[in-house]
Design a protein around this motif. Structure first.
Motif: not given
Length: 591
Positions: A18-43
């Motif tokens: 997603l970061l290489v693709w560049g169509r989505i703001r990188y801060d939103l990519v990172a924050f979305g990934a963090l939220t997903l990681a929390a849902v999955l119990g990784l964080v």
């Protein structure tokens, strides 16, 4: 059901894509990934937002504010202006301006250093009668190299230092990066000033596009009025006035759509828009002769060069609010009473409506309005003013005082009397008291997208290390270099890190590569500092693409560069960095 290690590695692969693709703001990519990681119990839930309180986040924010204050005091401008001389031969000019850029980047944000020096470099090119593209890329690379010399020079150094604090109990000091960073910077500047600039293509396009940028040639949109004088005319009737004013007529917009052709017998109707190219004064002259108006003229009093209005040129960085959007979608005219009068894009003409054209990083915008409104819009849009016209008032009488405050803060941190974050915070308070930065500028100086990116990736990086993802990738590097000396593993780690940094944000690269480097060091029973320093150097070196570092994006348009041009000088420079840094690391940080 996949285990945690597989999930975290898969999540980081998605982030990378997603970061290489560049169509989505990188801060939103990172924050979305963090939220997903929390849902999955990784964080763990209690650690999801721990990154926002991390010291590395605070230090990076404080460094950006300090950079703004030093620039506002005129200290940087004073040093830079006295060092630039257009009469010098190009190699000597590149060496000097590159050295100045590197020195400035060691103490202020390297984007700010480039923004201050780029107009001087362009002006020097104009006086010397050469294309600015011959020196802008060397300057950009030099500012990137200079950031490696000190702890506060570049975000990867700060991230690595704070990572070391977490895993080894002590952070790197202010000048721990200097021996290796200085060796790399000196070698890199020597390369770009003697050999590097010669590797850039000698295209006529580069030489032609750069003067266009210097002279301020823009594609602008002019409106056909509804007065009797403006009606019942053909396009060909405007050619003499356009030729006299040195303006090119590129296209015709009617009812919001571009006409398929521009025949000389095309009749002009009230409400039509002509797309033209020229200098601001030439455009104004042509409007007067042809009885045309600029789009949005009803929001201003007078013409394009009328008293009380000002024209400002500004370049679009990759994280600007307007990047990827149009002037109309941002409601620029009605929100700020500022007209986007014209756009310059890599010397290429276009025939679309200016206010409907999606803006790209590297575009140069021509903004029209009152000085106050234009300055406010530049700050709000997140663009960088060029050609020496800065929005902030330079308080040159406070230059010495601002330098004293900064040196004092660094001295307290180096002496161990105060932590770096506290020392920088005290400096920021002093700058506010001195009036060098206002309360609003304190917040506007901070790149909030970088802050959110870093704060989101810190818990993810910890999960990556905790689940064994870093150890797994480290083992792959060790398998690849099995039977070789430890420095070979060090070199492979640097190559992998550099490659990631050419396509990802360098903060993201550092957070991913740091635990891998530590895991390799532990497996080899080697000095972890050697590998952490290697990651810091490699993550800072993004020379192969215009998207690897913001400075590379900024020079894309003004230099008339193409995507592939960065490889010409960037690839040998990255090889040189590895060749110089490996021996330097072995000497100053023995394995």
């Amino acid at each position: 059901m996949p285990d945690d290690q597989t999930l975290i590695i898969g999540l980081f692969l998605v982030i990378f894509v997603l970061l290489v693709w560049g169509r989505i703001r990188y801060d939103l990519v990172a924050f979305g990934a963090l939220t997903l990681a929390a849902v999955l119990g990784l964080v763990p839930t209690e650690e999801v937002f721990s990154g926002f309180g991390h010291s590395a986040v605070a230090i990076i924010a404080l460094v950006l504010i300090v950079s703004r204050a030093l620039s506002a005091s005129g200290a940087v401008e004073l040093i830079a202006a006295r060092m630039i001389d257009a009469d010098r031969p190009l190699p000597l000019h590149v060496a000097i301006i590159g050295t100045v850029g590197a020195v400035l980047s060691a103490v202020i944000n390297n984007v700010a250093a480039l923004a201050l020096l780029m107009p001087l470099d362009v002006e020097a090119a104009k006086k010397a009668g050469r294309a600015a593209g011959q020196s802008l890329m060397p300057l950009s690379f030099a500012t990137i190299l200079g950031g490696m010399v000190t702890l506060i020079g570049t975000p990867p150094n700060i991230v690595i230092s704070e990572y070391r604090q977490g895993v080894l109990g002590e952070s790197f000091g202010m000048f721990d990066f200097t021996p290796v960073g200085l060796a790399v910077a000196l070698a890199g500047i020597a390369f770009v000033s003697t050999v590097g600039w010669r590797l850039l293509p000698a295209r006529t396009a580069v030489a032609e596009q750069t003067p266009e940028f210097r002279k301020g040639r823009y594609v602008a949109e002019l409106k056909v009025g509804d007065t009797e004088e403006a009606q019942e005319r053909m396009v060909r009737s405007l050619y003499p006035a356009a030729e006299e004013a040195d303006v090119h007529i590129l296209g015709l917009i009617r009812h919001g759509k571009r006409r398929p052709g521009l025949g000389s017998r095309e009749q002009l109707l009230p409400g039509d828009y002509l797309v033209v190219e020229g200098e601001p004064k030439a455009i104004e002259s042509f409007m007067g002769k042809a009885s045309l108006k600029f789009a949005g003229s009803e929001q201003h009093e007078g013409g394009v060069m009328a008293p009380g209005l000002t024209l400002k040129e500004a370049i679009v960085p990759d994280d600007a609010r307007i990047a990827g959007r149009t002037a109309r979608s941002l409601n620029l005219l009605h929100r700020h009473s500022v007209t986007l009068l014209g756009i310059s894009r890599e010397g290429r003409p276009f025939r679309d409506r200016v206010r409907l054209l999606p803006i790209r990083p590297g575009d140069v915008l021509l903004l029209l309005g009152t000085p106050r409104n234009v300055e406010s819009s530049i700050e709000w849009l997140g663009v960088l003013p060029i050609e020496g016209r800065h929005t902030e008032v330079v308080q040159r009488g406070k230059a010495g005082l601002s330098i004293g405050v900064f040196v004092g803060a660094v001295g307290l941190a180096v002496a161990g009397l105060m932590s770096l974050s506290i020392a920088l915070a005290a400096a920021v308070i002093a700058f506010v008291v001195l009036g060098l930065v206002s309360g609003r500028e304190v917040y506007n100086s901070i790149e909030w997208k970088v802050i959110v990116l870093l704060a989101s990736l810190i818990p993810l990086a910890e999960a990556f290390e905790r689940t064994g993802g870093a150890e797994l990738l480290a083992r792959q590097i060790l398998v690849l270099t099995e039977g070789s000396a430890p420095w070979v593993s060090l070199a492979v780690l640097m190559v992998v890190t550099m490659t990631m940094s050419d396509f990802l944000n360098n903060v993201a690269t550092t957070l991913i590569a740091a635990p891998i480097g530590l895991s390799i060091a532990q497996s080899l029973d080697a000095n972890p500092d050697t590998f952490l320093m290697a990651v810091a150097v490699a993550a800072s070196c993004a020379f192969l693409t215009p998207i690897g570092h913001k400075n590379n994006t900024i020079i894309l348009g003004p230099g008339g560069y193409r995507f592939a041009d960065y490889w010409r000088m960037g690839l040998p420079l990255e090889l040189l960095v590895i060749a110089v840094s490996i021996p330097a690391l072995l000497v100053f940080w023995p394995i």
